[in-house]
Design a protein around this motif. Structure first.
Motif, PDB file in Angstrom:
ATOM      1  N   UNK A  55      65.988 -84.255 -28.725  1.00 28.60           N
ATOM      2  CA  UNK A  55      66.203 -85.180 -29.841  1.00 28.60           C
ATOM      3  C   UNK A  55      66.091 -84.456 -31.172  1.00 28.60           C
ATOM      4  N   UNK A  56      65.296 -83.372 -31.186  1.00 25.13           N
ATOM      5  CA  UNK A  56      65.225 -82.472 -32.339  1.00 25.13           C
ATOM      6  C   UNK A  56      66.069 -81.245 -32.010  1.00 25.13           C
ATOM      7  N   UNK A  57      66.971 -80.878 -32.900  1.00 25.54           N
ATOM      8  CA  UNK A  57      67.816 -79.717 -32.651  1.00 25.54           C
ATOM      9  C   UNK A  57      68.060 -78.925 -33.915  1.00 25.54           C
ATOM     10  N   UNK A  58      69.302 -78.519 -34.102  1.00 27.69           N
ATOM     11  CA  UNK A  58      69.655 -77.683 -35.246  1.00 27.69           C
ATOM     12  C   UNK A  58      69.327 -78.373 -36.559  1.00 27.69           C
ATOM     13  N   UNK A  59      69.597 -79.676 -36.664  1.00 29.58           N
ATOM     14  CA  UNK A  59      69.400 -80.365 -37.941  1.00 29.58           C
ATOM     15  C   UNK A  59      67.937 -80.356 -38.373  1.00 29.58           C
ATOM     16  N   UNK A  60      67.030 -80.616 -37.425  1.00 31.57           N
ATOM     17  CA  UNK A  60      65.620 -80.617 -37.786  1.00 31.57           C
ATOM     18  C   UNK A  60      65.145 -79.196 -38.088  1.00 31.57           C
ATOM     19  N   UNK A  61      65.624 -78.220 -37.312  1.00 29.23           N
ATOM     20  CA  UNK A  61      65.309 -76.825 -37.631  1.00 29.23           C
ATOM     21  C   UNK A  61      65.789 -76.478 -39.021  1.00 29.23           C
ATOM     22  N   UNK A  62      67.014 -76.869 -39.337  1.00 27.71           N
ATOM     23  CA  UNK A  62      67.593 -76.608 -40.658  1.00 27.71           C
ATOM     24  C   UNK A  62      66.779 -77.312 -41.742  1.00 27.71           C
ATOM     25  N   UNK A  63      66.435 -78.558 -41.496  1.00 31.25           N
ATOM     26  CA  UNK A  63      65.645 -79.328 -42.472  1.00 31.25           C
ATOM     27  C   UNK A  63      64.304 -78.664 -42.749  1.00 31.25           C
ATOM     28  N   UNK A  64      63.579 -78.332 -41.671  1.00 32.82           N
ATOM     29  CA  UNK A  64      62.256 -77.733 -41.836  1.00 32.82           C
ATOM     30  C   UNK A  64      62.346 -76.381 -42.535  1.00 32.82           C
ATOM     31  N   UNK A  65      63.404 -75.628 -42.220  1.00 30.31           N
ATOM     32  CA  UNK A  65      63.551 -74.301 -42.825  1.00 30.31           C
ATOM     33  C   UNK A  65      63.858 -74.408 -44.315  1.00 30.31           C
ATOM     34  N   UNK A  66      64.830 -75.250 -44.695  1.00 26.75           N
ATOM     35  CA  UNK A  66      65.190 -75.321 -46.120  1.00 26.75           C
ATOM     36  C   UNK A  66      64.089 -75.981 -46.940  1.00 26.75           C
ATOM     37  N   UNK A 108      70.213 -85.388 -46.949  1.00 34.20           N
ATOM     38  CA  UNK A 108      71.586 -85.668 -46.492  1.00 34.20           C
ATOM     39  C   UNK A 108      71.688 -85.497 -44.980  1.00 34.20           C
ATOM     40  N   UNK A 109      71.123 -84.390 -44.477  1.00 33.83           N
ATOM     41  CA  UNK A 109      71.185 -84.142 -43.037  1.00 33.83           C
ATOM     42  C   UNK A 109      70.345 -85.167 -42.269  1.00 33.83           C
ATOM     43  N   UNK A 110      69.216 -85.565 -42.839  1.00 30.50           N
ATOM     44  CA  UNK A 110      68.394 -86.580 -42.173  1.00 30.50           C
ATOM     45  C   UNK A 110      69.126 -87.911 -42.047  1.00 30.50           C
ATOM     46  N   UNK A 111      70.025 -88.182 -42.991  1.00 27.98           N
ATOM     47  CA  UNK A 111      70.812 -89.412 -42.892  1.00 27.98           C
ATOM     48  C   UNK A 111      71.652 -89.427 -41.623  1.00 27.98           C
ATOM     49  N   UNK A 112      72.035 -88.241 -41.147  1.00 27.31           N
ATOM     50  CA  UNK A 112      72.749 -88.149 -39.875  1.00 27.31           C
ATOM     51  C   UNK A 112      71.791 -88.227 -38.703  1.00 27.31           C
ATOM     52  N   UNK A 350      59.845 -69.520 -37.021  1.00 23.45           N
ATOM     53  CA  UNK A 350      58.701 -70.392 -36.765  1.00 23.45           C
ATOM     54  C   UNK A 350      59.126 -71.848 -36.641  1.00 23.45           C
ATOM     55  N   UNK A 351      59.970 -72.289 -37.564  1.00 22.27           N
ATOM     56  CA  UNK A 351      60.429 -73.684 -37.509  1.00 22.27           C
ATOM     57  C   UNK A 351      61.317 -73.925 -36.288  1.00 22.27           C
ATOM     58  N   UNK A 352      62.074 -72.904 -35.875  1.00 22.92           N
ATOM     59  CA  UNK A 352      62.949 -73.051 -34.710  1.00 22.92           C
ATOM     60  C   UNK A 352      62.143 -73.223 -33.430  1.00 22.92           C
ATOM     61  N   UNK A 353      61.127 -72.371 -33.221  1.00 21.85           N
ATOM     62  CA  UNK A 353      60.380 -72.460 -31.966  1.00 21.85           C
ATOM     63  C   UNK A 353      59.555 -73.741 -31.912  1.00 21.85           C
ATOM     64  N   UNK A 354      59.080 -74.222 -33.060  1.00 22.05           N
ATOM     65  CA  UNK A 354      58.347 -75.480 -33.056  1.00 22.05           C
ATOM     66  C   UNK A 354      59.278 -76.652 -32.740  1.00 22.05           C
ATOM     67  N   UNK A 355      60.520 -76.542 -33.152  1.00 23.73           N
ATOM     68  CA  UNK A 355      61.452 -77.654 -32.993  1.00 23.73           C
ATOM     69  C   UNK A 355      62.160 -77.641 -31.648  1.00 23.73           C
ATOM     70  N   UNK A 356      62.670 -76.462 -31.238  1.00 17.28           N
ATOM     71  CA  UNK A 356      63.527 -76.381 -30.059  1.00 17.28           C
ATOM     72  C   UNK A 356      62.786 -75.857 -28.829  1.00 17.28           C
TER      73      UNK A 356
END
Length: 432
Positions: A55-66, A108-112, A350-356
């Protein structure tokens, strides 16, 4: 007319070149907006590679990173307005713009990612007061408003807008209250950065990210805050360097960039101390109490091996910390910028491994390792946010006084040499 909107005393490329650049950025943005529309209207999240496991993927990784990389805005604001480090006045405008781009892009990405955007207001009106995500949602929203207020004076200082008396005085008065605004931003951003980490730390069904608590917070609360303020200043420096490369001008002196990297390196060193302690405590205490072993966390064969952990802590942790806190290394531009890149890459890992990775690990005896590869429907909106950032940065650089040092570093006026008197000329000739 376009030239009359530039900041006074600077030069910009021709309008034709600028429009060509905006056209390239616009094509990328349009591709992302197309996928954005397709996800929102006809297809929904079925268009993506997300499923019941991820349910968490690229978008959440991207969100947490930026959001972490955008922390340079609130932290630089705190250092300048609260701790009164005056040198940061030369770069604080840029950090605010970068922060605004990062946070608005994340929204914006969270809106998706919420799946049903028309019901996204439920989180505000029917808030779950027991969820850390509720606090994150409110803090991110409020901090985005703070960033807009911090960005506003820079917009009002556009040469044409500044000629309007009301707007001129409004910008001047906003500068006076900026320490208060920066303090509010620091408070809001600190708590939402921490709660993003705390959310992972309390997931007892996910052994890779489960952590014990310090008072009412899991350790990840503080680690996320430290990692964000360690990477944010370095990311701002990298944005400056990229803009200098593309414009062919010096925008911020190397001394100020070095100071920002020194701050980031010092905080990265502090973060690594606690991160190594956290990893050791997790491996020797949290995992055994959960009935699990180290090998079970990494034995997947799907790209979730120990290499990610050592890349985060070693290559993108210890190495940049040494490069950024050592004056001799920081004096070499190639080494300093390399350290900044590695610092930002480590936080992203770090954000990627926590998310994915945390979702890929089996949690039931009948479970198995699952792989996740984001598809184009997830990549396109993420890349579109980068194009949106490039668009906003380009317009800001062209029409707003973002860099106070630009004129000084690129357009130094030559002091006219006064003509010598006859006596001075004769004396100089005799000396010669």
């Amino acid at each position: 007319m376009d030239r009359a909107l530039w900041p006074e005393g600077v030069e910009r490329c021709s309008l034709g070149k600028f429009l060509l650049w905006l056209g390239v950025v616009g094509v990328v943005l349009a591709a992302g907006l197309y996928e954005f529309f397709m996800i929102l209207v006809p297809d929904g999240l079925a268009r993506t590679a997300l499923d019941n496991y991820f349910g968490f993927g690229l978008w959440i990784t991207f969100d947490l990173a930026v959001i972490a990389l955008g922390a340079g805005a609130f932290f630089t604001g705190l250092l300048k307005y609260i701790l009164d480090i005056k040198e940061l006045d030369k770069i604080v405008n840029l950090t605010v713009i970068v922060g605004f781009i990062c946070y608005s892009g994340a929204m914006i990405v969270l809106a998706l990612d919420v799946g049903q955007p028309l019901r996204s207001w439920f989180g505000y009106w029917h808030a779950n007061v027991h969820s850390m995500l509720t606090e994150v949602m409110f803090c991110i929203t409020c901090y985005l408003m703070v960033l807009a207020i911090e960005y506003l004076p820079n917009i009002l200082e556009n040469r044409k807008l500044d000629e309007i008396p009301y707007l001129h005085h409004l910008a001047h008065n906003l500068h006076k209250v900026m320490p208060l605004i920066a303090g509010m931003g620091g408070f809001l951003s600190t708590f939402h950065q921490g709660s993003l980490g705390g959310m992972f730390g309390v997931l007892f069904a996910r052994p890779y990210i489960l952590r014990d608590g310090f008072f009412i917070w899991p350790w990840t609360f503080f680690l996320f805050v430290l990692s964000a303020i360690a990477s944010g200043p370095c990311f701002s420096v990298l944005v400056v360097k990229l803009m200098e490369f593309m414009t062919g001008k010096k925008l911020v002196s190397y001394k100020i960039q070095s100071l920002m990297c020194k701050i980031g390196g010092t905080l990265l060193t502090l973060y690594l101390f606690f991160k190594f302690a956290d990893t050791w405590a997790w491996a020797t205490d949290v995992l055994p109490r959960s009935g699990l072993t180290w090998d079970q966390m990494f034995n997947s064969g799907l790209g979730f091996g120990e290499i990610l952990l050592w890349a985060e802590l070693g290559l993108c942790g210890v190495v940049p910390a040494i490069l950024l806190i050592t004056p001799r290394f920081r004096a070499v531009p190639a080494l300093m910028y390399t350290g900044a890149i590695l610092n930002c890459a480590g936080i992203t890992i770090n954000r990627y491994v926590f998310t994915v990775q945390a979702l890929a690990i089996p949690v039931m005896p009948f479970d198995k390792w699952y792989g996740y590869v984001p598809n184009w429907a997830e990549w396109a909106p993420s890349i579109a946010v980068l194009a949106y950032g490039a668009l906003l940065l380009s317009l800001s650089y062209r029409y707003l006084p973002v860099f106070p040092q630009e004129v000084e570093l690129n357009y130094k006026k030559q002091t006219p040499v006064e003509p010598k008197s006859e006596a001075q000329a004769d004396e100089a000739s005799a000396t010669a």
